[in-house]
Design a protein around this motif. Structure first.
Motif, PDB file in Angstrom:
ATOM      1  N   GLY A  94      67.013  30.899-117.250  1.00  0.00           N
ATOM      2  CA  GLY A  94      68.034  30.677-118.249  1.00  0.00           C
ATOM      3  C   GLY A  94      67.423  30.562-119.635  1.00  0.00           C
ATOM      4  O   GLY A  94      66.300  31.011-119.872  1.00  0.00           O
ATOM      5  N   ALA A  95      68.187  29.956-120.549  1.00  0.00           N
ATOM      6  CA  ALA A  95      67.713  29.801-121.925  1.00  0.00           C
ATOM      7  C   ALA A  95      66.840  28.550-122.016  1.00  0.00           C
ATOM      8  O   ALA A  95      67.232  27.488-121.565  1.00  0.00           O
ATOM      9  N   ASN A 121      64.563  33.369-123.230  1.00  0.00           N
ATOM     10  CA  ASN A 121      65.361  33.533-122.017  1.00  0.00           C
ATOM     11  C   ASN A 121      64.516  34.051-120.860  1.00  0.00           C
ATOM     12  O   ASN A 121      63.876  35.089-120.977  1.00  0.00           O
ATOM     13  N   PHE A 122      64.534  33.312-119.761  1.00  0.00           N
ATOM     14  CA  PHE A 122      63.874  33.786-118.537  1.00  0.00           C
ATOM     15  C   PHE A 122      64.976  34.208-117.571  1.00  0.00           C
ATOM     16  O   PHE A 122      65.710  33.366-117.074  1.00  0.00           O
ATOM     17  N   SER A 123      65.079  35.482-117.320  1.00  0.00           N
ATOM     18  CA  SER A 123      66.166  35.953-116.453  1.00  0.00           C
ATOM     19  C   SER A 123      65.849  35.734-114.982  1.00  0.00           C
ATOM     20  O   SER A 123      66.724  35.799-114.144  1.00  0.00           O
ATOM     21  N   SER A 129      63.667  40.228-121.474  1.00  0.00           N
ATOM     22  CA  SER A 129      64.966  39.576-121.341  1.00  0.00           C
ATOM     23  C   SER A 129      65.673  39.671-122.688  1.00  0.00           C
ATOM     24  O   SER A 129      65.026  39.758-123.721  1.00  0.00           O
TER      25      SER A 129
END
Lengths: 281, 649
Positions: free
Chosen positions: A194-195, A251-253, A232
């Motif tokens: 997520g963020a 952001n880590f998807s 991302s």
């Protein structure tokens, strides 16, 4: 009868009030150490003092939060009045040096703690060892206490399976004959899908013992998963917030290995590029 | 008699137009089709319907489509029960979890007429399960059979046992299938086309009185080692447990004809992996889907009105994960379906009014659905995509359909339907997270704020029955608003290695499709009959691009001979070539093809048993072909000889 009840009620109320007050007055707050590792415990018997030093994870070359807890040795009561300073020191045979330091202050997130930070510019090793000197003053007793202890600083890079010399946790770069240091920090703690709030700290070395926060740089970040080759969307470049701190968002998807490519511009000139902060989760 | 049908009969006749029923093999030998249908998979039975096509990704679990619509556009139900696939790549359509040996009939309705089983734009296929027979004279009966198919060196085995005693009826059936990789018409092996599965089913009913009974069903379905040649991944196992219990009243009063209340549930687990493939990074993609629901069906006859109503409620929980294991380095994880829960309720009314010889039928369906993401990680993933979505939404859908059926002259009947149809987006369309589609090579990302897909539909049909000749023809035109389709988003990076890019689901207006479905039959003599099916669909997206997944002209002709103990059948299948394709959705041109199949069966009474010998050849001329809807340019099986034997008592 009615009067008696009224009196009883008053008495009960007063007792309740006082007992509440006395609890409030008790400085014995139980400090929450969950998620922290104890780095060092210093007992100063003659000053009736215990100092505990914590960090969220094993110290590594890069930005490390450090938490301090000051307690009375006699009854474990927290001491809030004293002031505390620290100085990291890399003892090397030739040129010993310090590191960029944010002095401890009352922590917003963890009640009772003092929070500071050190950007360890290199890991401990054969070349030399890191020590942290701590000074406590302003104690009720009037005593001044000083001590130091060794901090084993690991290199996270060594544990990464994706070996690339461009992947760093702290970046050293000479810009206009001055030595700059950049380190990243996730103020929310561990990285997560997520963020994530994402901070970069910028310092330059004035002399072996003095580091100055650098503001006003322009930074750009671009996350990438090295094993997959994708990034991302919707990241926010860190912007200068003063005291060397630049705040943005990454952001880590998905979980896994992430390299956050960093570009730094000074007065519209690219002074740092082709280097990435790297992390795994 | 046929010239002056009683009103009731006329009414029943016209019903055939609205809903097409295909009866699957009967248990009693006398009523058998040429072959035991129990040997074939449910989809293959479906495909005989002129409105149904299959999307083929492997030799197993082909996905049914109604007039080019599939997935969330159609309802695929078992005995009215809602089931939702657990596979993000649509490898497990619901029809893969039931078997023909346990099926009574298919109920197919196209367009908004399918509203009985849920809000839909495409229609519905309800797989009606077999109920145990209540017999007075014979308490036990059953059958068992096995057949062999040369092309995949595979065999299919089935058995069923019916027990009836006093007020209790039980029916147990099972199937086992084991198929190796098959060879196409060029004699080349199609790698990863194997599969193995087992299915057990127990259906029961208990007659409480003449007009009340309890019913229940339990289905246990396990499939494993399933290859999907058209996809980059296979399936380690797919598992479904389906169960229901119900109470049925009939003849409650003079007007109230029936009431059925059913509670049901199903739990599906689907484990996709690529451990058999030569890949850079190993990947697991398990999915889970659990559904629990309640259905209430009732029929009324008020004056001249025939009223059918249904109220239903269900909750569906889905979750799908993807974990990648690089040879070196840390594993990678994401949620491809983020613990999405849909809670929905719907009511359906249908009123059929005979007006003279005509019938006017109106149906209305209203649905409310609440969607929610239960997982924090799932919400965090949506954050990455910058959606303004607070984790839940509630939406409504309306379906309305009005049909007039008018007799024209002595033998003809005409039908006109106008309908408004609406359906909810699927979990994938709303919340899917970088789901790879190997047909077009794009990763797909959902949009939680998608609007419902809507369509205005016009259908007209004619039906003729004269003596030995019968024909049914239907033409339809659909005009869509908010049609849901993936659009390329240049700003997003694909997550899958080698993907061409990312598509985000979005609503598109001005999409239309039209088509023709027809089937006919002629009883040439007492023993010979001829049956034909034809279909054609065409459609465009806004701006003139071809609508994906439409079927060019396709026809099947069947010539059937049946005489006491012997039966034979020859099939001719033609599918037109397709030059105009939708490139961006991964379609490739395909050639027209002609396929011939033949089969024969002989049944031999042995005491109280009947032994049925059967043999056949599929794709007699060993044609190398593929249907335009088949994925990945994979060719279908070449010539295959099958032999089988079954025993019925």
């Amino acid at each position: 009868m009615k009067l008696l009840f009224k009196q009883l009620y008053l008495i009960a109320f007063t007792i309740a009030l006082f007992s509440a007050c006395s609890e409030d007055d008790d400085p014995k707050i139980t400090a929450d150490t969950s998620g922290l590792e104890l780095l060092h415990e210093q007992v100063v018997a003659d000053a009736d003092l215990v100092i505990e030093v914590y960090s969220p994870e094993a110290p590594f070359s890069g930005y490390n939060e450090l938490y301090f807890l000051l307690k009375k040795a006699s009854d474990d009561a927290l001491i809030e009045s004293a002031s505390l300073t620290m100085t990291p020191m890399m003892a090397m045979t030739e040129h010993s040096h310090s590191a960029p330091t944010i002095q401890p202050a009352e922590s917003d997130q963890r009640e009772g703690f003092r929070k500071g930070a050190v950007i360890f510019t290199m890991p401990s090793g054969d070349m030399g060892k890191w020590t942290l000197s701590v000074k406590v003053s302003g104690l009720d007793s009037g005593n001044e206490v000083a001590f130091d202890f060794e901090v084993p600083v690991i290199s996270k890079e060594a544990s990464y399976q994706a070996q690339d010399t461009k992947y760093k946790t702290v970046v050293r770069k000479v810009i206009n004959d001055e030595k700059y240091f950049f380190a990243y920090h996730l103020p929310e703690g561990k990285p997560a899908i997520g963020a994530n709030d994402f901070e970069v700290y910028a310092y330059k070395q004035l002399d072996m013992m003095t580091y100055e926060a650098v503001d006003g740089l322009t930074m750009g970040i671009e996350p990438e998963m090295p094993s997959m080759g994708h990034g991302s969307p919707n990241n926010v470049d860190p912007v200068s917030k003063g005291n060397g701190r630049y705040a943005g968002s990454v952001n880590f998807s998905m979980s896994g290995d992430w390299a956050i490519w960093l570009t730094v511009e000074q007065e519209s000139e690219v002074v740092l590029t082709d280097v990435a902060f790297y992390l795994e989760f | 008699m046929a010239q002056a049908p009683a009103p009731e009969q006329g009414y029943l006749e016209t019903l055939q137009l609205e809903e097409i029923r295909i009866y699957v093999g009967k248990d009693t030998t006398g009523e058998h089709a040429i072959h035991d249908q129990q040997f074939t998979a449910v989809e293959q039975v479906m495909e005989r319907n002129s409105a149904i096509n299959l999307v083929r990704r492997g030799n197993f679990a082909m996905e049914p489509m109604i007039n080019g619509m599939s997935g969330g556009q159609i309802n695929l139900t078992i005995d009215g029960m809602k089931l939702f696939s657990a596979c993000t790549d649509r490898m497990d359509p619901v029809s893969a979890y039931v078997e023909t040996v346990n099926m009574d009939k298919l109920e197919v309705a196209t367009g908004a007429d399918g509203g009985r089983h849920g809000a839909t734009v495409g229609g519905s296929i309800n797989l009606r399960l077999k109920q145990p027979e209540m017999r007075m004279n014979k308490s036990l009966k059953g059958s068992a059979g096995v057949n062999y198919q040369s092309i995949s060196q595979g065999y299919n085995a089935f058995y069923n046992l019916d027990y009836s005693h006093n007020n209790l009826g039980l029916r147990y059936s099972g199937v086992y299938r084991n198929h190796g990789i098959y060879k196409d018409g060029h004699g080349r092996e199609v790698m990863f086309s194997q599969y193995e599965k087992m299915n057990h089913a127990l259906n029961g009913q208990y007659q409480l009185s003449d007009d009340r009974k309890l019913i229940f069903s339990f289905i246990w379905d396990d499939a494993w080692d399933i290859g999907y040649p058209a996809l980059p991944m296979d399936v380690a196992f797919a598992r479904a447990r389906i169960y229901k219990a119900g109470y049925v009243w009939s003849r409650l009063s003079e007007h109230w004809k029936s009431l059925e209340i059913t509670a049901y549930g199903n739990n599906i687990t689907h484990e996709m992996d690529d451990s058999q493939r030569d890949v850079v990074i190993r990947m697991d993609m398990p999915g889970w889907s659990n559904t629990y629901g309640l259905n209430m069906d009732t029929d009324w006859k008020l004056g001249s009105h025939f009223i059918t109503a249904r109220a239903e409620f269900f909750r569906n929980d889905v979750r799908a994960e993807m974990t990648m294991y690089p040879a070196e380095g840390v594993s990678m994880f994401m949620l491809t379906w983020p613990d999405a829960v849909r809670t929905a309720g719907g009511i359906f009314f249908q009123d059929r009014i005979p007006i003279g010889q005509s019938v006017w039928s109106n149906s209305l369906r209203m649905d409310v659905a609440h969607n929610e993401i239960k997982s924090q990680t799932g919400m965090a993933q949506l954050e990455v995509l910058d959606y303004e979505y607070d984790g839940a939404d509630t939406r409504q859908a309306l379906n309305f359909s009005s049909t007039l059926m008018v007799p024209v002259g002595q033998y003809w009947q005409a039908e006109f339907t106008g309908a408004f149809a609406e359906r909810f987006p699927t979990v994938t369309e709303q919340f899917g997270f970088f789901l790879f589609n190997s047909q077009d090579g794009f990763d797909y990302v959902g949009d939680p704020t998608l609007a419902n897909e809507k369509a205005w539909q016009f259908t007209s049909g004619v039906y003729l029955e004269k003596g030995a000749f019968r024909i049914n023809m239907k033409a339809f035109g659909y005009y869509f608003k908010d049609y849901i389709l993936g659009r390329i988003d240049e700003d997003l990076d694909a997550m899958t290695l080698g993907a061409r890019g990312v598509k985000v689901y979005e609503n598109q207006d001005n999409v239309w499709m039209a088509g023709l479905n027809s089937d006919w039959s002629v009883a040439v003599t007492d023993h010979i009959s001829y049956h034909g099916v034809a279909e054609y669909t065409v459609g465009e997206l806004e701006g003139g691009a071809k609508l994906p997944m439409t079927v060019p002209l396709a026809m099947t002709h069947t010539l059937n001979y049946k005489n006491r103990n012997f039966g034979a059948e020859v099939d001719y299948e033609f599918v037109g070539g397709r030059n105009k394709v939708n490139k961006i959705s991964g379609e490739t041109p395909s050639d027209a093809y002609h396929i011939f199949n033949a089969k024969a069966a002989y049944q031999q009474p042995v005491g109280k048993y009947t032994i049925k010998w059967q043999a056949g050849v599929d794709n007699i001329f060993d044609v190398a072909y593929r249907h335009p809807l088949d994925w990945g340019g994979i060719l279908r099986p070449g010539r295959s000889i099958n032999v089988g034997v079954s025993c019925h008592f």
